[in-house]
Design a protein around this motif. Sequence first.
Motif, PDB file in Angstrom:
ATOM      1  N   GLY A  66       0.801  -1.223   0.000  1.00 41.48           N
ATOM      2  CA  GLY A  66       0.000   0.000   0.000  1.00 41.48           C
ATOM      3  C   GLY A  66       0.832   1.270   0.000  1.00 41.48           C
ATOM      4  O   GLY A  66       0.306   2.346  -0.321  1.00 41.48           O
ATOM      5  N   ASP A  67       2.108   1.174   0.354  1.00 38.52           N
ATOM      6  CA  ASP A  67       2.977   2.356   0.325  1.00 38.52           C
ATOM      7  C   ASP A  67       3.248   2.765  -1.122  1.00 38.52           C
ATOM      8  O   ASP A  67       3.235   1.945  -2.040  1.00 38.52           O
ATOM      9  CB  ASP A  67       4.300   2.075   1.025  1.00 38.52           C
ATOM     10  CG  ASP A  67       4.158   2.003   2.538  1.00 38.52           C
ATOM     11  OD1 ASP A  67       3.129   2.482   3.053  1.00 38.52           O
ATOM     12  OD2 ASP A  67       5.070   1.465   3.198  1.00 38.52           O
ATOM     13  N   VAL A  68       3.503   4.054  -1.306  1.00 39.85           N
ATOM     14  CA  VAL A  68       3.901   4.576  -2.610  1.00 39.85           C
ATOM     15  C   VAL A  68       5.385   4.891  -2.545  1.00 39.85           C
ATOM     16  O   VAL A  68       5.841   5.617  -1.655  1.00 39.85           O
ATOM     17  CB  VAL A  68       3.088   5.833  -2.982  1.00 39.85           C
ATOM     18  CG1 VAL A  68       3.634   6.476  -4.267  1.00 39.85           C
ATOM     19  CG2 VAL A  68       1.618   5.478  -3.155  1.00 39.85           C
ATOM     20  N   ILE A  69       6.146   4.330  -3.482  1.00 38.00           N
ATOM     21  CA  ILE A  69       7.599   4.476  -3.463  1.00 38.00           C
ATOM     22  C   ILE A  69       8.093   5.027  -4.805  1.00 38.00           C
ATOM     23  O   ILE A  69       7.432   4.867  -5.833  1.00 38.00           O
ATOM     24  CB  ILE A  69       8.320   3.147  -3.170  1.00 38.00           C
ATOM     25  CG1 ILE A  69       7.999   2.105  -4.262  1.00 38.00           C
ATOM     26  CG2 ILE A  69       7.940   2.620  -1.785  1.00 38.00           C
ATOM     27  CD1 ILE A  69       8.760   0.792  -4.125  1.00 38.00           C
ATOM     28  N   THR A  70       9.233   5.676  -4.767  1.00 37.63           N
ATOM     29  CA  THR A  70       9.936   6.087  -5.984  1.00 37.63           C
ATOM     30  C   THR A  70      11.171   5.209  -6.098  1.00 37.63           C
ATOM     31  O   THR A  70      11.970   5.129  -5.166  1.00 37.63           O
ATOM     32  CB  THR A  70      10.343   7.567  -5.923  1.00 37.63           C
ATOM     33  OG1 THR A  70       9.173   8.378  -5.800  1.00 37.63           O
ATOM     34  CG2 THR A  70      11.091   7.975  -7.189  1.00 37.63           C
ATOM     35  N   PHE A  71      11.318   4.543  -7.252  1.00 35.72           N
ATOM     36  CA  PHE A  71      12.422   3.600  -7.415  1.00 35.72           C
ATOM     37  C   PHE A  71      13.042   3.750  -8.802  1.00 35.72           C
ATOM     38  O   PHE A  71      12.426   4.310  -9.728  1.00 35.72           O
ATOM     39  CB  PHE A  71      11.942   2.153  -7.192  1.00 35.72           C
ATOM     40  CG  PHE A  71      10.879   1.693  -8.147  1.00 35.72           C
ATOM     41  CD1 PHE A  71      11.211   0.997  -9.312  1.00 35.72           C
ATOM     42  CD2 PHE A  71       9.536   1.931  -7.893  1.00 35.72           C
ATOM     43  CE1 PHE A  71      10.237   0.558 -10.194  1.00 35.72           C
ATOM     44  CE2 PHE A  71       8.550   1.509  -8.777  1.00 35.72           C
ATOM     45  CZ  PHE A  71       8.894   0.814  -9.924  1.00 35.72           C
ATOM     46  N   GLU A  72      14.258   3.258  -8.917  1.00 37.21           N
ATOM     47  CA  GLU A  72      14.973   3.245 -10.203  1.00 37.21           C
ATOM     48  C   GLU A  72      14.514   2.029 -10.994  1.00 37.21           C
ATOM     49  O   GLU A  72      14.992   0.919 -10.780  1.00 37.21           O
ATOM     50  CB  GLU A  72      16.486   3.192  -9.968  1.00 37.21           C
ATOM     51  CG  GLU A  72      17.096   4.511  -9.537  1.00 37.21           C
ATOM     52  CD  GLU A  72      17.330   5.447 -10.717  1.00 37.21           C
ATOM     53  OE1 GLU A  72      17.018   5.053 -11.860  1.00 37.21           O
ATOM     54  OE2 GLU A  72      17.818   6.563 -10.485  1.00 37.21           O
ATOM     55  N   ALA A  73      13.592   2.247 -11.908  1.00 36.83           N
ATOM     56  CA  ALA A  73      13.055   1.142 -12.703  1.00 36.83           C
ATOM     57  C   ALA A  73      14.075   0.680 -13.731  1.00 36.83           C
ATOM     58  O   ALA A  73      14.907   1.453 -14.208  1.00 36.83           O
ATOM     59  CB  ALA A  73      11.764   1.572 -13.382  1.00 36.83           C
ATOM     60  N   ARG A  74      14.015  -0.602 -14.071  1.00 41.98           N
ATOM     61  CA  ARG A  74      14.879  -1.163 -15.107  1.00 41.98           C
ATOM     62  C   ARG A  74      14.208  -1.102 -16.476  1.00 41.98           C
ATOM     63  O   ARG A  74      14.861  -0.828 -17.475  1.00 41.98           O
ATOM     64  CB  ARG A  74      15.217  -2.624 -14.768  1.00 41.98           C
ATOM     65  CG  ARG A  74      15.919  -2.803 -13.433  1.00 41.98           C
ATOM     66  CD  ARG A  74      17.323  -2.222 -13.456  1.00 41.98           C
ATOM     67  NE  ARG A  74      17.927  -2.246 -12.127  1.00 41.98           N
ATOM     68  CZ  ARG A  74      17.922  -1.204 -11.305  1.00 41.98           C
ATOM     69  NH1 ARG A  74      17.356  -0.065 -11.671  1.00 41.98           N
ATOM     70  NH2 ARG A  74      18.492  -1.295 -10.127  1.00 41.98           N
ATOM     71  N   GLU A  75      12.902  -1.364 -16.515  1.00 39.06           N
ATOM     72  CA  GLU A  75      12.204  -1.469 -17.793  1.00 39.06           C
ATOM     73  C   GLU A  75      11.028  -0.506 -17.908  1.00 39.06           C
ATOM     74  O   GLU A  75      10.720  -0.052 -19.005  1.00 39.06           O
ATOM     75  CB  GLU A  75      11.695  -2.910 -17.990  1.00 39.06           C
ATOM     76  CG  GLU A  75      12.784  -3.975 -17.955  1.00 39.06           C
ATOM     77  CD  GLU A  75      13.728  -3.885 -19.137  1.00 39.06           C
ATOM     78  OE1 GLU A  75      13.336  -3.285 -20.160  1.00 39.06           O
ATOM     79  OE2 GLU A  75      14.849  -4.422 -19.048  1.00 39.06           O
ATOM     80  N   VAL A  76      10.340  -0.212 -16.815  1.00 36.36           N
ATOM     81  CA  VAL A  76       9.146   0.635 -16.867  1.00 36.36           C
ATOM     82  C   VAL A  76       9.496   2.001 -17.454  1.00 36.36           C
ATOM     83  O   VAL A  76      10.405   2.679 -16.982  1.00 36.36           O
ATOM     84  CB  VAL A  76       8.538   0.807 -15.462  1.00 36.36           C
ATOM     85  CG1 VAL A  76       7.365   1.789 -15.508  1.00 36.36           C
ATOM     86  CG2 VAL A  76       8.072  -0.533 -14.921  1.00 36.36           C
ATOM     87  N   GLY A  77       8.764   2.385 -18.506  1.00 37.87           N
ATOM     88  CA  GLY A  77       8.997   3.681 -19.118  1.00 37.87           C
ATOM     89  C   GLY A  77      10.382   3.832 -19.710  1.00 37.87           C
ATOM     90  O   GLY A  77      10.878   4.965 -19.837  1.00 37.87           O
ATOM     91  N   GLY A  78      11.021   2.728 -20.052  1.00 43.75           N
ATOM     92  CA  GLY A  78      12.373   2.801 -20.577  1.00 43.75           C
ATOM     93  C   GLY A  78      13.432   2.919 -19.503  1.00 43.75           C
ATOM     94  O   GLY A  78      14.607   3.119 -19.809  1.00 43.75           O
ATOM     95  N   GLY A  79      13.043   2.754 -18.239  1.00 47.39           N
ATOM     96  CA  GLY A  79      13.990   2.864 -17.124  1.00 47.39           C
ATOM     97  C   GLY A  79      13.994   4.266 -16.541  1.00 47.39           C
ATOM     98  O   GLY A  79      13.541   5.222 -17.155  1.00 47.39           O
TER      99      GLY A  79
END
Length: 388
Positions: A66-79
């Motif tokens: 349920g928490d909202v986090i900001t993370f370094e994506a690998r693939e989502v939106g091109g990373g």
Amino acid sequence: MGLRSSAGSALTLLVVAVVLAMLVGQQLGQPILLGFVVTGSMSGTLNPGDGFVALPPAVADDIEEGDVITFEAREVGGGGLTTHRVEAVTDEGYITKGDANPFTDQDGPEPPVQDSQVVAVAWMSGGDPVRIPYIGTAALALQGALASAIGALSAIPGLSGLGDGNVGSVMTATGVLLLAYSFVSGVRSSGGNDRSRSRSRGGAVSAFTVLAVVILLIVGPATASMVIPSGTNEITIVSSESPSGDPTVIERGGTQTLEYNVSNDGYIPQVVLIEPASNGVDVSESTLVVSRGEQLGTTATIYAPDETGVYLRAISERQYLQLLPVSVIIALHGIHPFVAIAAIDLVIATAVTAVFVVAVGFEPLRFRSRDRNRPLGERIRRRLRRYF
């Protein structure tokens, strides 16, 4: 200074601090104080351009469903930085999903999110992040204005590297802007009598100003020497049905041991802390004290899950100048790496201040009218020679 003036100055400083924090956070890929979203994947909760209060993971509570986090994506939106909600917490990491998306990120090619990828946790109230409307829109507008200003400044001789992100050029441009600001402020604050007195007695440079510049020139590179080599090293492994000669392909349920080496090319011994930054990693020796010109190493054991597939493993490395006892650095690092860096910077600043007070003192550095035809550098050298 009246109460209204003081309140106005405080408000101005607060606005400047917030703006700088947001711009610096954008450049570092690490939200500072505030974060914002630019896509519609969280629409209904956070609309494009909305901001939220961004807490560092070290000071936030344990991340839960349920928490909202900001993370370094690998693939989502091109990373890159992505702000989504945690749908589930698993042994392999967090399952995340945008509130407006029909599927989780892990239903696609994005692997489970590791703690090492999380850069901020949204401050929640009533199950949703505290929303600050339009602040992201304002930040993007400021970023565009800054890009335009940098483009204009890069046309000035000596600042051509500014548009390419040359750090030296950026510092030069900043110095020019601060110098211009100081000059304008000095002209505006000086009255007629003060102006005539300045002609007869010459100018003066505040010792506090000189000290601040000296501290900045020493603490800045020292901080960079700790921040730049630090970070998280990620390893993508494949849990396979059979062993392979490739060290990143591990038989399911098996392990692989890797050598992890660090070196010190500086003059001051470094305390290097090497820690697992994801599940499935063990480090044999997590604390290394590396002397000048020395190279030391440790071993990391990587575990493959029982289920076949592609998994992410991560190792965190933090380097600190050994200007405090190792045990103190480890304790401060346990609070947050920034706390350890700030404490070491404070030691440096205190030492520089002590030397400055003994050598120069806090009397203004004056340049009398008889020296007005001398170059500024020569006048400073003549003044400093009186104290050495």
